[in-house]
Design a protein around this motif. Structure first.
Motif, PDB file in Angstrom:
ATOM      1  N   HIS A   4       0.953  -1.048   0.105  1.00  0.00           N
ATOM      2  CA  HIS A   4      -0.005  -0.109  -0.080  1.00  0.00           C
ATOM      3  C   HIS A   4       0.970   1.198  -0.023  1.00  0.00           C
ATOM      4  CE1 HIS A   4       0.217   1.233   4.227  1.00  0.00           C
ATOM      5  NE2 HIS A   4       0.176   0.334   4.559  1.00  0.00           N
ATOM      6  N   ASP A  12      -1.963   6.827  -3.246  1.00  0.00           N
ATOM      7  CA  ASP A  12      -2.390   6.839  -4.691  1.00  0.00           C
ATOM      8  C   ASP A  12      -1.648   7.711  -5.711  1.00  0.00           C
ATOM      9  OD1 ASP A  12      -3.634   5.216  -6.736  1.00  0.00           O
ATOM     10  OD2 ASP A  12      -5.271   6.808  -6.747  1.00  0.00           O
ATOM     11  N   GLN A  70      -6.387  -4.957  -7.030  1.00  0.00           N
ATOM     12  CA  GLN A  70      -6.158  -3.627  -6.387  1.00  0.00           C
ATOM     13  C   GLN A  70      -7.234  -2.997  -5.598  1.00  0.00           C
ATOM     14  OE1 GLN A  70      -7.398  -3.009  -9.024  1.00  0.00           O
ATOM     15  NE2 GLN A  70      -8.058  -0.839  -8.810  1.00  0.00           N
ATOM     16  N   VAL A 102      -8.440   1.227  -4.449  1.00  0.00           N
ATOM     17  CA  VAL A 102      -8.263   2.526  -4.026  1.00  0.00           C
ATOM     18  C   VAL A 102      -9.150   3.200  -3.179  1.00  0.00           C
ATOM     19  CG1 VAL A 102      -7.669   4.989  -4.913  1.00  0.00           C
ATOM     20  CG2 VAL A 102      -6.797   2.824  -6.373  1.00  0.00           C
ATOM     21  N   ARG A 161     -10.780   6.030  -1.954  1.00  0.00           N
ATOM     22  CA  ARG A 161     -10.576   7.251  -2.629  1.00  0.00           C
ATOM     23  C   ARG A 161     -10.893   8.321  -1.463  1.00  0.00           C
ATOM     24  NH1 ARG A 161      -9.265   6.841  -7.708  1.00  0.00           N
ATOM     25  NH2 ARG A 161     -10.006   5.036  -8.534  1.00  0.00           N
ATOM     26  N   ASN A 196      -7.169   8.439  -0.154  1.00  0.00           N
ATOM     27  CA  ASN A 196      -6.364   8.561  -1.254  1.00  0.00           C
ATOM     28  C   ASN A 196      -4.970   7.349  -1.076  1.00  0.00           C
ATOM     29  OD1 ASN A 196      -6.272   9.905  -3.902  1.00  0.00           O
ATOM     30  ND2 ASN A 196      -4.243  10.771  -3.535  1.00  0.00           N
ATOM     31  N   PHE A 228      -3.502   3.550  -2.232  1.00  0.00           N
ATOM     32  CA  PHE A 228      -3.551   2.435  -2.979  1.00  0.00           C
ATOM     33  C   PHE A 228      -3.197   1.359  -2.478  1.00  0.00           C
ATOM     34  CE2 PHE A 228      -0.935  -0.170  -5.837  1.00  0.00           C
ATOM     35  CZ  PHE A 228      -1.904  -0.280  -7.168  1.00  0.00           C
TER      36      PHE A 228
END
Lengths: 284, 284, 284, 284
Positions: C9, C12, C36, C38, C40, C43, C45
């Motif tokens: 991780h 992003d 994967q 994300v 949001r 933010n 990944f």
């Protein structure tokens, strides 16, 4: 043929079932449904019974009188009798969300619901076109801080003039007044968008997102004075995952809300719900 | 205190509920549970009733006699009476899979099941250590083409000598004989690893994989002569996806199988199941 | 053939997927699984990747070094790499309830779980016979107010001497020490017998009964210092009704507890769980 | 910002993931979503990928050309690329039942569905008022034995003139023609009112009642030439009991049908469904 539904509760005691069924038989009633429950913690007996009377001379008033004097007093029964001929009258309170409204009206139209909807009431005008397309009277009763009392009076007038039996808050989004709650005890049905008692209060989907739950839910309950703490009628849940955004949770939740609320309405309208000490007995 | 459970079915007719409850009351019985169902397609009435008798002189035999002469003949009742004191005796038939066996014996040990397990029978020796660790007699009755009849005789002897009330096939993997089915009608419980009637027969998980279903299930049913077509007692399902290999489906299915079978056992042992025309009425 | 599982991780940013996959390809790795997510809101990944290396000269240590210098530093990655050959070692902490233990050991025996169980630890002796019957070492570490610190030391010694990777509290019924939590962050799995965050704390079935909920649940989560507030791995629920006594709720709950806990164990052991800000990402 | 969704399948082979992701990166694309699946029985690789291109000069046509020549030919890929800007166009075929129609249009109105509904088509006039109230063109195309071919021609004309991408049979109750199926392979979504493959064909609720199942279900699938045998997109179920009449089963089933169909529509419209050998891969 007259058919009645009888709901009883009382302190648990011997021979209560036999006494009630004998009473029905001795008055030429034929019991077509009987179910009972004993709450062993509180020692309370609950019964739901449907009985048919063939005589064309059957009088509900006389039956009530007889039942009370011969049975209810002796066993200290709390009871309600409903005629199967009379559909309960339901008032629908809505705001801006339409998913529960469409679900209820779709079922209403198809004959799935044993009830009448004399009117829809809203604090906004957004859903009026839907009420119109289903030919149901729509009342716009805005609620602001200044007009709160006035709005409440208007609500009460409408409820009384239409002989409303129970109220459904289909995502009404307003806190109803104590006066209303007192006038319609265990007769105001709400849909809360979480699996209560988790996430009481506003924005439960935001709370669910924050907590990272793997299951979201929806709860239909009677309104009491304590917020989101009334007797639970129906609940359902759905599995979710980390991929669900708050928006996704809200969308998934709408599916739960509408089905759960409509199920609760059906249970209530069919007189299958009893309430005791803030809990429901559901004779489904 | 004597407590009995009574299961009745008969042609639907007026006053049947009142007659039965009056009979109980007039014999100093106190009904503590009553539930009924009317099959409107076939016009059959079903009832389950629990009744307590306080008298120390209560005789089950005399009660049965009286019930038969005063009530059963009049209404043409089919009935069964069970004493709540007597736990049913269950024989467990297993083969090589252990997940259902562990689940059942774990519950048995914890007192969750109202029943006795006089023995476990298997056509293989693999699960004998588990029977041993739970101190339950284990009989090894191999089944081959040549020994089939002999094995069947051995099974019948064991069942009779232990006064077995019902048999549970906990993934037994053998087709039981017609003789056995005839001797234990609606008293042999099987667990089938699909949501019947989908995927009848062998290798249902392979079939489910091939069909690409998004839900798999498990079904507990009574054994009848037609394969996988007996009355369904309990079913449950789980969501699956394209990511599940056959092995994954089998593993997920094991979770369903053990819970569904144990639930069916509980319903049967607690005399909550009635069977009529290949369908069950479950008074849960 | 060497197979690794990689968990990543980071903030992003563009090209992170392409960079990682290119790195694998340029080192002769063949990616067989990639997923994967994300977040949001934050933010962040997240990625899970399985990669196979055919060369007999593959060195995990060299790979880690290369990955770190070429990729991890550049993208500020947090990462973990696991060799698919190495089964994680799991310590089982139990108390007196056996249903979760039987469920886990049944699966362990059948090869369903990708892990090793070097030992079972309990503050009571009740479940020792079960450990014995599965041939797993059993340590009795009583916990009293007086011996609390000593018990904790004994636990830590056992965990370290057996190279334990993660701990499962299978209804252990004791609050584990902060020292333990600090040493095994997000590596102590608990099963709580309610659908958290409803009914935090002790006696959740009593609370559920009192509140009159129509659904009960079970939650498996990582232990953190705040009680019942750690990251949720898995949850499941079952429908109940007013007919369920507290004892019935507890029995029904056992079915949920064991399945939910075993599912959580499988997810963790297969390195499918990532934790960030007290929430899990489950790559199932 | 241009965003594309790419769906790929091909024979499983090394480096396919790395090759595709490298291609995207080398063309200044930023992958924001990637998921893949390998069918180990058939040795087929499936991938879904979302990629963003910042350049204002991005050309979808050029991208397709490049992707084909540089990648698709080499790996023998089957692929589809969708621009995220273009909503798919969905034709709704209905008959007399309105529950699915209300559910879909309610979601459509609220912006939940990423699609356009150019028209609703029906063989009856009953639901025209609903179409009108949502301001969607309604075409009445009656189907009789005599007019069957003519009706089919009319349907095809409407579908083509409106550039329809996929068709939804929202309880359309008619068997669609082979011509239509051939023109819209895996693009005609049906809702079947049973948990397929159980109760294929007409009147599944009657069959479910007769069989005495404890669970009913609903299945959304693509139409193929074999009746009720096409690839399954989504299924859900509900528990039922002996107390459910056929009418009750139908009512309960409506709740399943509408939610399952709407979920299937969402999956398809969001390009999350791939089909291979009559099975779906759902990248949800």
């Amino acid at each position: 043929m007259h058919k009645i539904t009888l709901l009883i509760h009382c302190a648990d005691q011997p021979n209560i079932i036999a006494s009630v069924t004998t009473f029905m038989a001795s008055n030429d009633g034929n019991i077509v449904y009987i179910d009972q429950h004993v709450d062993r913690e509180q020692n309370i007996f609950f019964m739901r019974l449907e009985c048919e009377f063939a005589s064309s001379l059957f009088s509900l008033e006389k039956f009530k009188h007889l039942f009370n004097s011969e049975l209810a007093e002796k066993f200290q029964l709390k009871w309600k009798i409903y005629s199967a001929e009379r559909k309960p009258k339901m008032a629908l309170f809505v705001s801006k969300y339409d998913h529960c409204l469409y679900d209820i009206l779709g079922r209403y139209n198809s004959g799935e619901l044993f009830l009448e909807i004399p009117f829809i009431l809203s604090n906004h005008l957004d859903l009026k076109p839907i009420a119109d397309s289903f030919n149901i009277p729509f009342y716009h009763v805005p609620v602001t801080k200044a007009t709160k009392h006035e709005a409440e009076q208007k609500q009460l007038e409408l409820l009384e003039s239409h002989n409303i039996d129970f109220i459904v808050l289909a995502r009404y989004m307003q806190i109803v007044s104590e006066t209303l709650i007192d006038k319609y005890p265990n007769r105001i049905i709400n849909i809360h968008h979480s699996f209560l008692p988790a996430f009481v209060g506003a924005k439960p989907y935001h709370s669910a997102y924050k907590r990272g739950v793997k299951i979201i839910g929806s709860t239909s309950h009677y309104i009491t004075e304590e917020l989101d703490a009334g007797p639970i009628i129906e609940q359902d849940v759905a599995h979710v995952s980390h991929t669900f955004s708050i928006k996704d949770l809200i969308a998934k939740g709408r599916d739960l809300e509408k089905i759960v609320l409509s199920n609760a309405i059906k249970l209530h309208a069919n007189r299958k719900v009893m309430v005791y000490n803030n809990k429901t007995i559901i004779f489904s």
